[in-house]
Design a protein around this motif. Structure first.
Motif, PDB file in Angstrom:
ATOM      1  N   GLY A 140       3.475  -9.281 113.180  1.00  0.00           N
ATOM      2  CA  GLY A 140       3.662  -9.953 114.453  1.00  0.00           C
ATOM      3  C   GLY A 140       4.141  -9.061 115.574  1.00  0.00           C
ATOM      4  N   TYR A 141       4.403  -7.787 115.292  1.00  0.00           N
ATOM      5  CA  TYR A 141       4.828  -6.879 116.355  1.00  0.00           C
ATOM      6  C   TYR A 141       3.621  -6.532 117.213  1.00  0.00           C
ATOM      7  N   SER A 142       3.808  -6.526 118.495  1.00  0.00           N
ATOM      8  CA  SER A 142       2.688  -6.297 119.398  1.00  0.00           C
ATOM      9  C   SER A 142       2.297  -4.822 119.408  1.00  0.00           C
ATOM     10  N   TYR A 143       1.050  -4.593 119.710  1.00  0.00           N
ATOM     11  CA  TYR A 143       0.518  -3.234 119.768  1.00  0.00           C
ATOM     12  C   TYR A 143       1.295  -2.409 120.783  1.00  0.00           C
ATOM     13  N   SER A 144       1.558  -2.991 121.938  1.00  0.00           N
ATOM     14  CA  SER A 144       2.259  -2.252 122.986  1.00  0.00           C
ATOM     15  C   SER A 144       3.682  -1.892 122.567  1.00  0.00           C
ATOM     16  N   LYS A 145       4.349  -2.766 121.829  1.00  0.00           N
ATOM     17  CA  LYS A 145       5.709  -2.488 121.383  1.00  0.00           C
ATOM     18  C   LYS A 145       5.726  -1.356 120.359  1.00  0.00           C
ATOM     19  N   VAL A 146       4.780  -1.361 119.433  1.00  0.00           N
ATOM     20  CA  VAL A 146       4.709  -0.302 118.425  1.00  0.00           C
ATOM     21  C   VAL A 146       4.421   1.034 119.096  1.00  0.00           C
ATOM     22  N   ILE A 147       3.497   1.052 120.044  1.00  0.00           N
ATOM     23  CA  ILE A 147       3.173   2.289 120.759  1.00  0.00           C
ATOM     24  C   ILE A 147       4.374   2.750 121.573  1.00  0.00           C
ATOM     25  N   GLU A 148       5.106   1.825 122.160  1.00  0.00           N
ATOM     26  CA  GLU A 148       6.320   2.174 122.913  1.00  0.00           C
ATOM     27  C   GLU A 148       7.347   2.846 121.998  1.00  0.00           C
ATOM     28  N   TRP A 149       7.513   2.309 120.780  1.00  0.00           N
ATOM     29  CA  TRP A 149       8.446   2.906 119.824  1.00  0.00           C
ATOM     30  C   TRP A 149       7.994   4.307 119.415  1.00  0.00           C
ATOM     31  N   VAL A 150       6.705   4.472 119.183  1.00  0.00           N
ATOM     32  CA  VAL A 150       6.178   5.784 118.795  1.00  0.00           C
ATOM     33  C   VAL A 150       6.392   6.788 119.929  1.00  0.00           C
ATOM     34  N   ARG A 151       6.125   6.384 121.141  1.00  0.00           N
ATOM     35  CA  ARG A 151       6.341   7.288 122.287  1.00  0.00           C
ATOM     36  C   ARG A 151       7.809   7.638 122.465  1.00  0.00           C
ATOM     37  N   GLN A 152       8.696   6.688 122.181  1.00  0.00           N
ATOM     38  CA  GLN A 152      10.125   6.969 122.267  1.00  0.00           C
ATOM     39  C   GLN A 152      10.528   8.012 121.219  1.00  0.00           C
ATOM     40  N   LEU A 192       8.611   6.434 111.031  1.00  0.00           N
ATOM     41  CA  LEU A 192       8.724   7.805 110.540  1.00  0.00           C
ATOM     42  C   LEU A 192       8.111   7.944 109.155  1.00  0.00           C
ATOM     43  N   ASP A 193       8.335   6.968 108.292  1.00  0.00           N
ATOM     44  CA  ASP A 193       7.773   7.010 106.942  1.00  0.00           C
ATOM     45  C   ASP A 193       6.253   6.898 106.971  1.00  0.00           C
ATOM     46  N   THR A 194       5.740   6.082 107.850  1.00  0.00           N
ATOM     47  CA  THR A 194       4.296   5.927 107.991  1.00  0.00           C
ATOM     48  C   THR A 194       3.650   7.239 108.421  1.00  0.00           C
ATOM     49  N   ILE A 195       4.262   7.910 109.390  1.00  0.00           N
ATOM     50  CA  ILE A 195       3.710   9.177 109.871  1.00  0.00           C
ATOM     51  C   ILE A 195       3.860  10.256 108.812  1.00  0.00           C
ATOM     52  N   LYS A 196       4.959  10.236 108.084  1.00  0.00           N
ATOM     53  CA  LYS A 196       5.179  11.229 107.024  1.00  0.00           C
ATOM     54  C   LYS A 196       4.127  11.098 105.935  1.00  0.00           C
ATOM     55  N   LYS A 197       3.774   9.863 105.585  1.00  0.00           N
ATOM     56  CA  LYS A 197       2.792   9.613 104.523  1.00  0.00           C
ATOM     57  C   LYS A 197       1.357   9.590 105.032  1.00  0.00           C
ATOM     58  N   HIS A 198       1.163   9.735 106.341  1.00  0.00           N
ATOM     59  CA  HIS A 198      -0.160   9.651 106.970  1.00  0.00           C
ATOM     60  C   HIS A 198      -0.854   8.341 106.609  1.00  0.00           C
ATOM     61  N   SER A 199      -0.100   7.241 106.664  1.00  0.00           N
ATOM     62  CA  SER A 199      -0.671   5.944 106.345  1.00  0.00           C
ATOM     63  C   SER A 199      -0.831   5.096 107.604  1.00  0.00           C
ATOM     64  N   SER A 200      -1.185   3.859 107.424  1.00  0.00           N
ATOM     65  CA  SER A 200      -1.522   2.974 108.534  1.00  0.00           C
ATOM     66  C   SER A 200      -0.304   2.196 109.030  1.00  0.00           C
ATOM     67  N   ILE A 201      -0.293   1.898 110.325  1.00  0.00           N
ATOM     68  CA  ILE A 201       0.769   1.077 110.902  1.00  0.00           C
ATOM     69  C   ILE A 201       0.329  -0.387 111.021  1.00  0.00           C
ATOM     70  N   MET A 202      -0.759  -0.731 110.387  1.00  0.00           N
ATOM     71  CA  MET A 202      -1.260  -2.102 110.448  1.00  0.00           C
ATOM     72  C   MET A 202      -0.269  -3.140 109.934  1.00  0.00           C
ATOM     73  N   PRO A 203       0.568  -2.853 108.918  1.00  0.00           N
ATOM     74  CA  PRO A 203       1.537  -3.876 108.501  1.00  0.00           C
ATOM     75  C   PRO A 203       2.476  -4.308 109.622  1.00  0.00           C
ATOM     76  N   LEU A 204       2.768  -3.426 110.555  1.00  0.00           N
ATOM     77  CA  LEU A 204       3.608  -3.822 111.691  1.00  0.00           C
ATOM     78  C   LEU A 204       2.883  -4.825 112.576  1.00  0.00           C
ATOM     79  N   PHE A 205       1.577  -4.638 112.748  1.00  0.00           N
ATOM     80  CA  PHE A 205       0.800  -5.569 113.569  1.00  0.00           C
ATOM     81  C   PHE A 205       0.652  -6.910 112.870  1.00  0.00           C
ATOM     82  N   THR A 206       0.410  -6.892 111.555  1.00  0.00           N
ATOM     83  CA  THR A 206       0.235  -8.150 110.841  1.00  0.00           C
ATOM     84  C   THR A 206       1.547  -8.913 110.729  1.00  0.00           C
TER      85      THR A 206
END
Length: 94
Positions: A26-38, A10-24
């Motif tokens: 170790g969180y998988s791309y599919s898991k992050v997208i699943e959370w965003v869709r939820q 939510l903070d990332t979307i509010k600030k219009h910043s990148s979600i790359m720290p979640l990927f670095t």
């Protein structure tokens, strides 16, 4: 989804910043997208007229509630990426 992950997204979307720290971390791309869709399904994230993700009123309210609870969150690596602490006599070989 943990509250810390929800706040970070939510903070990332509010600030219009990148979600790359979640990927670095170790969180998988599919898991992050699943959370965003939820969050989209829950009505906390919506799209504006420029088709960019923004926080809805319920998303802003939830962001504020979580922010008041905890002052800071850190992104920790997944347990599978953590390395066991070694004794001084041991050698780490990848």
């Amino acid at each position: 989804m943990r509250e810390s992950i929800e706040f970070l997204i939510l903070d990332t979307i509010k600030k219009h910043s990148s979600i790359m720290p979640l990927f670095t971390a170790g969180y998988s791309y599919s898991k992050v997208i699943e959370w965003v869709r939820q969050l989209e399904k829950d009505g906390k994230i919506c799209y504006d007229e420029m088709e960019q993700r923004t926080l809805s009123e319920s998303g802003l309210a939830r962001w504020g509630i979580i922010k008041k609870k905890k002052n800071h969150f850190t992104i920790l690596p997944l347990n599978s990426y953590k390395v066991k602490k070694l004794d001084i006599d041991e050698i780490y070989l990848p």
